[in-house]
Design an enzyme around this catalytic site. Sequence first.
Site, PDB file in Angstrom:
ATOM      1  N   ASP A 147      22.640 106.198 -53.243  1.00 59.22           N
ATOM      2  CA  ASP A 147      22.210 106.643 -51.922  1.00 59.22           C
ATOM      3  C   ASP A 147      23.402 106.715 -50.971  1.00 59.22           C
ATOM      4  O   ASP A 147      24.405 106.039 -51.172  1.00 59.22           O
ATOM      5  CB  ASP A 147      21.163 105.648 -51.393  1.00 59.22           C
ATOM      6  CG  ASP A 147      20.368 106.213 -50.224  1.00 59.22           C
ATOM      7  OD1 ASP A 147      20.379 107.450 -50.025  1.00 59.22           O
ATOM      8  OD2 ASP A 147      19.744 105.421 -49.499  1.00 59.22           O
ATOM      9  N   GLY A 148      23.257 107.537 -49.939  1.00 61.17           N
ATOM     10  CA  GLY A 148      24.259 107.566 -48.869  1.00 61.17           C
ATOM     11  C   GLY A 148      25.226 108.741 -48.917  1.00 61.17           C
ATOM     12  O   GLY A 148      26.180 108.786 -48.146  1.00 61.17           O
ATOM     13  N   GLY A 150      24.760 111.780 -47.872  1.00 62.79           N
ATOM     14  CA  GLY A 150      24.702 112.514 -46.608  1.00 62.79           C
ATOM     15  C   GLY A 150      25.434 111.781 -45.496  1.00 62.79           C
ATOM     16  O   GLY A 150      26.252 112.367 -44.785  1.00 62.79           O
ATOM     17  N   HIS A 187      27.036 115.359 -51.534  1.00 67.13           N
ATOM     18  CA  HIS A 187      26.392 115.452 -52.851  1.00 67.13           C
ATOM     19  C   HIS A 187      27.399 115.853 -53.932  1.00 67.13           C
ATOM     20  O   HIS A 187      27.357 115.343 -55.052  1.00 67.13           O
ATOM     21  CB  HIS A 187      25.241 116.458 -52.809  1.00 67.13           C
ATOM     22  CG  HIS A 187      24.111 116.037 -51.908  1.00 67.13           C
ATOM     23  ND1 HIS A 187      23.623 114.756 -51.904  1.00 67.13           N
ATOM     24  CD2 HIS A 187      23.387 116.725 -50.973  1.00 67.13           C
ATOM     25  CE1 HIS A 187      22.639 114.667 -51.005  1.00 67.13           C
ATOM     26  NE2 HIS A 187      22.492 115.850 -50.430  1.00 67.13           N
ATOM     27  N   LEU A 195      27.208 104.974 -74.722  1.00 67.70           N
ATOM     28  CA  LEU A 195      26.378 104.675 -73.549  1.00 67.70           C
ATOM     29  C   LEU A 195      25.036 105.417 -73.584  1.00 67.70           C
ATOM     30  O   LEU A 195      24.989 106.615 -73.846  1.00 67.70           O
ATOM     31  CB  LEU A 195      27.137 105.086 -72.271  1.00 67.70           C
ATOM     32  CG  LEU A 195      26.392 104.845 -70.953  1.00 67.70           C
ATOM     33  CD1 LEU A 195      26.334 103.359 -70.619  1.00 67.70           C
ATOM     34  CD2 LEU A 195      27.058 105.604 -69.797  1.00 67.70           C
TER      35      LEU A 195
HETATM   36  C1  IPE Z   1      16.195 107.714 -53.072  1.00 61.48           C
HETATM   37  O1  IPE Z   1      16.978 107.997 -51.972  1.00 61.48           O
HETATM   38  C2  IPE Z   1      16.228 108.848 -54.040  1.00 61.48           C
HETATM   39  C3  IPE Z   1      17.511 109.098 -54.685  1.00 61.48           C
HETATM   40  C4  IPE Z   1      18.598 108.391 -54.552  1.00 61.48           C
HETATM   41  C5  IPE Z   1      17.537 110.250 -55.559  1.00 61.48           C
HETATM   42  P1  IPE Z   1      16.357 108.636 -50.626  1.00 61.48           P
HETATM   43  O2  IPE Z   1      17.488 108.723 -49.675  1.00 61.48           O
HETATM   44  O3  IPE Z   1      15.639 109.875 -50.926  1.00 61.48           O
HETATM   45  O4  IPE Z   1      15.301 107.520 -50.207  1.00 61.48           O
HETATM   46  P2  IPE Z   1      14.673 107.208 -48.777  1.00 61.48           P
HETATM   47  O5  IPE Z   1      14.113 108.492 -48.277  1.00 61.48           O
HETATM   48  O6  IPE Z   1      15.785 106.706 -47.921  1.00 61.48           O
HETATM   49  O7  IPE Z   1      13.656 106.163 -49.054  1.00 61.48           O
HETATM   50  C1  IPE Z   2      21.461 110.264 -52.105  1.00 60.46           C
HETATM   51  O1  IPE Z   2      22.057 110.501 -50.881  1.00 60.46           O
HETATM   52  C2  IPE Z   2      21.292 111.525 -52.931  1.00 60.46           C
HETATM   53  C3  IPE Z   2      19.908 112.036 -52.981  1.00 60.46           C
HETATM   54  C4  IPE Z   2      18.851 111.424 -52.536  1.00 60.46           C
HETATM   55  C5  IPE Z   2      19.719 113.351 -53.568  1.00 60.46           C
HETATM   56  P1  IPE Z   2      21.228 110.954 -49.612  1.00 60.46           P
HETATM   57  O2  IPE Z   2      21.185 112.440 -49.596  1.00 60.46           O
HETATM   58  O3  IPE Z   2      19.922 110.278 -49.580  1.00 60.46           O
HETATM   59  O4  IPE Z   2      22.161 110.462 -48.432  1.00 60.46           O
HETATM   60  P2  IPE Z   2      21.681 109.741 -47.105  1.00 60.46           P
HETATM   61  O5  IPE Z   2      20.842 108.579 -47.521  1.00 60.46           O
HETATM   62  O6  IPE Z   2      20.900 110.743 -46.325  1.00 60.46           O
HETATM   63  O7  IPE Z   2      22.939 109.333 -46.440  1.00 60.46           O
HETATM   64 MG    MG Z   3      19.214 108.570 -48.748  1.00 61.29          MG
END
Ligand code: IPE
Ligand code: IPE
Ligand code: MG
Length: 235
Positions: A12-13, A15, A29, A123
């Site tokens: 996550d993170g 963005g 991404h 793996l």
């Molecule tokens: C969870 O992350 C899904 C993935 C990492 C693919 P999200 O960013 O979509 O989750 P929420 O919306 O913060 O719960």
């Molecule tokens: C995780 O990063 C990737 C996916 C969920 C596809 P995010 O796109 O959720 O990034 P943030 O959480 O908005 O920073």
């Molecule tokens: Mg996210």
Amino acid sequence: MNIPNHVAIILDGNGRWAKSKGMPRNYGHVRGAQNLEVICRDAYNMGIKYLTVYLFSTENWKRSPDEVDALMKLFRRYTKTCIRTARDNNMKVRVLGDPTALADDLQESLKKLVESSKDNTGLNFQIAINYGSRDEIVRAIRKVAADCVDGQLKPEEITEERFSGYLDTAEVPDPDLLIRTSGEQRLSNYLLWQLAYTEFYFTEVPWPAFTKEELAKAIEKYNKRDRRYGGVKEE
Ligand code: IPE
Ligand code: IPE
Ligand code: MG
């Protein structure tokens, strides 16, 4: 050091990481996908046998059409690269989630990836794409119900082990360690059944900045945990 057999990651993170650099979310991404290849190799070199990563949830369709489009393009590219990486690094790839909502060509590439890597012995790499744990459980229940109607299974024969075999993770042992990057402390519909006894590790580090050293830190913390499975600590 006790290396967990199976590590699951909510990467996550992407963005927020991009935004902090003054860049568009999609750049995050792209860098996140690159980092996945690096961490995959690092994880295997550290002795991890199973790595399961969350790439796209059943809820992620709610994002802007632009972002969903960019992600799908990225998955197309990533899947093709992964066919080569799996061959070169002896990785066995499995796909978790419902592929039917994905474009036909992506479904084909994913099939090819799974098929071409199925005899590899290094793996075990699971990618969760259009994955939601509740959706997975409902799909499993449908298969169980169909087998009961067919007379292949009696309701009293349904055990935890039998049921696990109907999930997308059939053949895959439960995760020992779950890592979520970028500060959120929730599961976001990830592996609800499989994480019943998994240790959780949350870090503020966003996925594109997550390194081998961060992975080692998570494993170090995991080693300090006292896993009990409902029992008492052995003296
Ligand atoms: C969870 O992350 C899904 C993935 C990492 C693919 P999200 O960013 O979509 O989750 P929420 O919306 O913060 O719960
Ligand atoms: C995780 O990063 C990737 C996916 C969920 C596809 P995010 O796109 O959720 O990034 P943030 O959480 O908005 O920073
Ligand atoms: Mg996210």
